[in-house]
Structure formats: structure tokens, C-alpha cells
Design an enzyme around this catalytic site. Structure first.
Site, PDB file in Angstrom:
ATOM      1  N   PRO A 157       0.790  -1.231   0.000  1.00 38.71           N
ATOM      2  CA  PRO A 157       0.000   0.000   0.000  1.00 38.71           C
ATOM      3  C   PRO A 157       0.823   1.282   0.000  1.00 38.71           C
ATOM      4  O   PRO A 157       1.887   1.358   0.589  1.00 38.71           O
ATOM      5  CB  PRO A 157      -0.822  -0.115   1.293  1.00 38.71           C
ATOM      6  CG  PRO A 157      -0.094  -1.091   2.135  1.00 38.71           C
ATOM      7  CD  PRO A 157       0.585  -2.033   1.202  1.00 38.71           C
ATOM      8  N   ASN A 158       0.257   2.279  -0.697  1.00 38.76           N
ATOM      9  CA  ASN A 158       0.791   3.637  -0.783  1.00 38.76           C
ATOM     10  C   ASN A 158       2.024   3.755  -1.670  1.00 38.76           C
ATOM     11  O   ASN A 158       2.481   4.871  -1.930  1.00 38.76           O
ATOM     12  CB  ASN A 158       1.086   4.218   0.608  1.00 38.76           C
ATOM     13  CG  ASN A 158      -0.175   4.301   1.452  1.00 38.76           C
ATOM     14  OD1 ASN A 158      -1.141   4.962   1.066  1.00 38.76           O
ATOM     15  ND2 ASN A 158      -0.198   3.590   2.588  1.00 38.76           N
TER      16      ASN A 158
ATOM     17  N   ARG B 295       4.854  11.136  -2.429  1.00 37.49           N
ATOM     18  CA  ARG B 295       4.609  10.755  -1.035  1.00 37.49           C
ATOM     19  C   ARG B 295       5.866  10.940  -0.213  1.00 37.49           C
ATOM     20  O   ARG B 295       6.848  10.228  -0.384  1.00 37.49           O
ATOM     21  CB  ARG B 295       4.168   9.300  -0.964  1.00 37.49           C
ATOM     22  CG  ARG B 295       4.054   8.764   0.447  1.00 37.49           C
ATOM     23  CD  ARG B 295       4.117   7.260   0.459  1.00 37.49           C
ATOM     24  NE  ARG B 295       4.018   6.737   1.823  1.00 37.49           N
ATOM     25  CZ  ARG B 295       4.297   5.483   2.145  1.00 37.49           C
ATOM     26  NH1 ARG B 295       4.682   4.629   1.209  1.00 37.49           N
ATOM     27  NH2 ARG B 295       4.197   5.087   3.386  1.00 37.49           N
TER      28      ARG B 295
ATOM     29  N   TYR C  71      10.992   8.710   0.849  1.00 36.45           N
ATOM     30  CA  TYR C  71      10.854   7.667  -0.175  1.00 36.45           C
ATOM     31  C   TYR C  71      11.441   8.050  -1.517  1.00 36.45           C
ATOM     32  O   TYR C  71      11.440   7.235  -2.449  1.00 36.45           O
ATOM     33  CB  TYR C  71       9.361   7.304  -0.322  1.00 36.45           C
ATOM     34  CG  TYR C  71       8.779   6.725   0.949  1.00 36.45           C
ATOM     35  CD1 TYR C  71       8.031   7.510   1.823  1.00 36.45           C
ATOM     36  CD2 TYR C  71       9.012   5.399   1.297  1.00 36.45           C
ATOM     37  CE1 TYR C  71       7.517   6.980   2.998  1.00 36.45           C
ATOM     38  CE2 TYR C  71       8.494   4.866   2.477  1.00 36.45           C
ATOM     39  CZ  TYR C  71       7.755   5.667   3.322  1.00 36.45           C
ATOM     40  OH  TYR C  71       7.247   5.137   4.491  1.00 36.45           O
TER      41      TYR C  71
ATOM     42  N   ASN D 223       7.981  -5.750  -1.402  1.00 36.72           N
ATOM     43  CA  ASN D 223       7.951  -4.675  -0.431  1.00 36.72           C
ATOM     44  C   ASN D 223       6.522  -4.629   0.091  1.00 36.72           C
ATOM     45  O   ASN D 223       5.658  -4.027  -0.536  1.00 36.72           O
ATOM     46  CB  ASN D 223       8.345  -3.334  -1.054  1.00 36.72           C
ATOM     47  CG  ASN D 223       8.335  -2.215  -0.011  1.00 36.72           C
ATOM     48  OD1 ASN D 223       7.826  -2.392   1.096  1.00 36.72           O
ATOM     49  ND2 ASN D 223       8.900  -1.073  -0.378  1.00 36.72           N
TER      50      ASN D 223
ATOM     51  N   ALA E 206       3.337  -0.982   4.486  1.00 33.35           N
ATOM     52  CA  ALA E 206       2.798  -0.986   5.857  1.00 33.35           C
ATOM     53  C   ALA E 206       2.367  -2.381   6.310  1.00 33.35           C
ATOM     54  O   ALA E 206       2.418  -2.694   7.516  1.00 33.35           O
ATOM     55  CB  ALA E 206       1.619  -0.022   5.946  1.00 33.35           C
TER      56      ALA E 206
ATOM     57  N   HIS F 122       4.358  -4.738   8.766  1.00 33.74           N
ATOM     58  CA  HIS F 122       4.313  -4.623  10.225  1.00 33.74           C
ATOM     59  C   HIS F 122       3.045  -5.196  10.840  1.00 33.74           C
ATOM     60  O   HIS F 122       2.907  -5.211  12.073  1.00 33.74           O
ATOM     61  CB  HIS F 122       4.456  -3.146  10.612  1.00 33.74           C
ATOM     62  CG  HIS F 122       5.481  -2.427   9.827  1.00 33.74           C
ATOM     63  ND1 HIS F 122       6.816  -2.809   9.798  1.00 33.74           N
ATOM     64  CD2 HIS F 122       5.384  -1.354   8.996  1.00 33.74           C
ATOM     65  CE1 HIS F 122       7.488  -1.991   8.997  1.00 33.74           C
ATOM     66  NE2 HIS F 122       6.651  -1.108   8.486  1.00 33.74           N
TER      67      HIS F 122
ATOM     68  N   GLU G 114      12.850  -9.535   0.778  1.00 30.61           N
ATOM     69  CA  GLU G 114      12.043  -8.423   1.278  1.00 30.61           C
ATOM     70  C   GLU G 114      12.804  -7.123   1.071  1.00 30.61           C
ATOM     71  O   GLU G 114      14.007  -7.054   1.365  1.00 30.61           O
ATOM     72  CB  GLU G 114      11.771  -8.642   2.766  1.00 30.61           C
ATOM     73  CG  GLU G 114      10.968  -7.598   3.466  1.00 30.61           C
ATOM     74  CD  GLU G 114      10.828  -7.895   4.962  1.00 30.61           C
ATOM     75  OE1 GLU G 114      11.332  -8.930   5.427  1.00 30.61           O
ATOM     76  OE2 GLU G 114      10.220  -7.079   5.671  1.00 30.61           O
TER      77      GLU G 114
ATOM     78  N   HIS H 279      12.694  -2.812   1.617  1.00 35.41           N
ATOM     79  CA  HIS H 279      12.099  -1.573   2.137  1.00 35.41           C
ATOM     80  C   HIS H 279      12.927  -0.413   1.602  1.00 35.41           C
ATOM     81  O   HIS H 279      14.166  -0.429   1.709  1.00 35.41           O
ATOM     82  CB  HIS H 279      12.112  -1.550   3.667  1.00 35.41           C
ATOM     83  CG  HIS H 279      11.391  -2.701   4.276  1.00 35.41           C
ATOM     84  ND1 HIS H 279      10.022  -2.797   4.327  1.00 35.41           N
ATOM     85  CD2 HIS H 279      11.846  -3.856   4.828  1.00 35.41           C
ATOM     86  CE1 HIS H 279       9.672  -3.917   4.899  1.00 35.41           C
ATOM     87  NE2 HIS H 279      10.763  -4.589   5.208  1.00 35.41           N
ATOM     88  N   ILE H 280      12.280   0.581   1.053  1.00 32.69           N
ATOM     89  CA  ILE H 280      12.977   1.743   0.502  1.00 32.69           C
ATOM     90  C   ILE H 280      13.720   2.473   1.616  1.00 32.69           C
ATOM     91  O   ILE H 280      14.867   2.878   1.479  1.00 32.69           O
ATOM     92  CB  ILE H 280      11.979   2.665  -0.216  1.00 32.69           C
ATOM     93  CG1 ILE H 280      11.425   1.962  -1.460  1.00 32.69           C
ATOM     94  CG2 ILE H 280      12.594   4.015  -0.549  1.00 32.69           C
ATOM     95  CD1 ILE H 280      10.200   2.632  -2.060  1.00 32.69           C
TER      96      ILE H 280
ATOM     97  N   ARG I  91      13.407   4.098  11.983  1.00 31.97           N
ATOM     98  CA  ARG I  91      12.159   4.856  12.011  1.00 31.97           C
ATOM     99  C   ARG I  91      11.381   4.571  13.285  1.00 31.97           C
ATOM    100  O   ARG I  91      11.927   4.044  14.255  1.00 31.97           O
ATOM    101  CB  ARG I  91      11.360   4.571  10.731  1.00 31.97           C
ATOM    102  CG  ARG I  91      12.124   4.978   9.463  1.00 31.97           C
ATOM    103  CD  ARG I  91      11.293   4.798   8.227  1.00 31.97           C
ATOM    104  NE  ARG I  91      10.140   5.718   8.232  1.00 31.97           N
ATOM    105  CZ  ARG I  91       9.168   5.640   7.315  1.00 31.97           C
ATOM    106  NH1 ARG I  91       9.207   4.707   6.355  1.00 31.97           N
ATOM    107  NH2 ARG I  91       8.168   6.486   7.355  1.00 31.97           N
TER     108      ARG I  91
ATOM    109  N   ARG J  15       7.635   0.302  13.182  1.00 31.64           N
ATOM    110  CA  ARG J  15       8.114  -0.152  11.876  1.00 31.64           C
ATOM    111  C   ARG J  15       9.318  -1.114  11.996  1.00 31.64           C
ATOM    112  O   ARG J  15       9.785  -1.648  11.008  1.00 31.64           O
ATOM    113  CB  ARG J  15       8.537   1.047  11.014  1.00 31.64           C
ATOM    114  CG  ARG J  15       7.434   2.023  10.689  1.00 31.64           C
ATOM    115  CD  ARG J  15       7.917   3.107   9.738  1.00 31.64           C
ATOM    116  NE  ARG J  15       7.019   4.252   9.765  1.00 31.64           N
ATOM    117  CZ  ARG J  15       5.946   4.366   8.982  1.00 31.64           C
ATOM    118  NH1 ARG J  15       5.643   3.407   8.110  1.00 31.64           N
ATOM    119  NH2 ARG J  15       5.142   5.422   9.069  1.00 31.64           N
TER     120      ARG J  15
HETATM  121  O1  LIG Z   1      10.497   1.726   3.389  1.00 31.91           O
HETATM  122  C1  LIG Z   1       9.533   1.197   2.793  1.00 31.91           C
HETATM  123  O2  LIG Z   1       9.538   0.885   1.575  1.00 31.91           O
HETATM  124  C2  LIG Z   1       8.236   0.896   3.557  1.00 31.91           C
HETATM  125  C3  LIG Z   1       7.078   1.530   2.912  1.00 31.91           C
HETATM  126  C4  LIG Z   1       5.977   1.914   3.595  1.00 31.91           C
HETATM  127  O3  LIG Z   1       4.905   2.375   2.931  1.00 31.91           O
HETATM  128  C5  LIG Z   1       5.954   1.945   5.072  1.00 31.91           C
HETATM  129  O4  LIG Z   1       4.633   1.714   5.611  1.00 31.91           O
HETATM  130  C6  LIG Z   1       6.953   0.992   5.672  1.00 31.91           C
HETATM  131  O5  LIG Z   1       7.027   1.142   7.075  1.00 31.91           O
HETATM  132  C7  LIG Z   1       8.327   1.205   5.019  1.00 31.91           C
END
Ligand SMILES: O=C(O)[C@@H]1C=C(O)[C@@H](O)[C@H](O)C1
Length: 150
Positions: free
Chosen positions: A10-11, A18, A23, A74, A77, A80, A98, A100-101, A107, A111
Site C-alpha cells: 500500500p501507498n 509521497r 521515499y 515490499n 505498511a 508490520h 524483502e 524496504h525503501i 524509524r 516499523r
Molecule cells: O520503506 C519502505 O519501503 C516501507 C514503505 C511503507 O509504505 C511503510 O509503511 C513501511 O514502514 C516502510
């Protein structure tokens, strides 16, 4: 040609607009292009997807059985929170890397834990979208070592 699923939670569809200070400025399309270019260089095929819906990610993971040789994910959210994604990854029994950016360990406390990490072969965090290219390179090595048929 080996297929690697590249799944995004998501997102991540909002990448580029964002919280760019966290990011980065690259968009999801930019990320897909990076993954496609890296995969081509490695002789891999990718299936690049993004969803804001946990159940859709679960279904996509399930569809990897018998179709994909590995999964780069990835979960965003859902890293977690999602036992469902962990269970799906366990069920398909494929190599998982896995990504994570951001460095989730620098953080907020919530997280710092990822359910997916307990099933992941490796975890890359904090290296921006370049982490996806590194994940694909690592996956190519894992699959070569496993001797997966093309
Ligand atoms: O670092 C990232 O790619 C992750 C991306 C997200 O959207 C967050 O909710 C995670 O906590 C971290």
C-alpha cells in the site's frame, strides 16, 4: 526464462509525491522501469505489481506457486501487520527477498518489526529504490544456485 514476481504494498503507488524526503522522487513507474532493466540484464522475467489491498497481495502471492521462481516483495505498511501475507509466502514456499525503501530500523518503533522477515531469504532496507535492483541480483544468484530450470 525464470519469472520473478515483484510485489508492492500500500501507498507505493504514490511514490514520487509521497514524503519524497523519505521515499525519494522516483515514481512507481520509474521503479518498474528500474526493475525491468535490471531483470533484462540478469536474464529474468518479472511480473511487477502494486496493490493497496492486503487480500489482493495474498492472492498474487498464491498465484506465484507453479508460475514464479521467486518473489521480491515490499509489503510496505503490511510488513508490520500482516500475518496473512506471511502465511501466503510460507504456503508457496519460494525464495523471498524483502525490500524496504527506507531503513525501517531507524524509524518509528512500530516499523522495526516485519512479519515477512521471518520467511525472507534476505532483507534489504534503507537503500532507496536501488534496493529492488539489488534484490533482483541476489535472486538471480539464488535461482542459479538452486539450478532452477529456465
Ligand atoms: O520503506 C519502505 O519501503 C516501507 C514503505 C511503507 O509504505 C511503510 O509503511 C513501511 O514502514 C516502510
Amino acid at each position: 526464462m525464470k519469472l520473478v514476481a515483484v510485489l508492492n504494498g500500500p501507498n507505493l503507488n504514490m511514490l514520487g509525491t509521497r514524503e519524497p524526503e523519505k521515499y525519494g522522487a522516483a515514481t512507481l513507474d520509474d521503479l518498474e522501469s528500474l526493475c525491468a532493466e535490471t531483470a533484462e540484464e540478469l536474464g529474468l522475467a518479472i511480473d511487477f505489481r502494486q496493490s493497496n489491498i492486503e487480500g489482493e497481495l495474498v492472492s498474487w502471492i498464491q498465484e506465484c506457486r507453479g508460475r514464479a521462481a521467486g518473489i521480491v516483495i515490499n509489503p510496505a505498511a503490511y510488513s508490520h501487520t500482516s500475518v496473512a501475507i506471511l502465511d501466503a509466502l510460507s504456503a508457496v514456499d519460494l525464495p523471498v527477498i524483502e525490500v524496504h525503501i527506507t531503513n525501517i530500523h531507524r524509524r518509528e518503533e512500530f516499523r522495526h518489526h516485519s512479519y515477512v522477515s521471518r520467511i525472507a531469504t534476505g532483507v534489504i532496507a534503507g537503500l532507496g529504490i536501488g534496493g529492488y535492483a539489488l534484490a533482483l541480483r541476489a535472486m538471480a544468484g539464488i535461482l542459479a544456485e538452486a539450478g532452477d530450470e529456465d
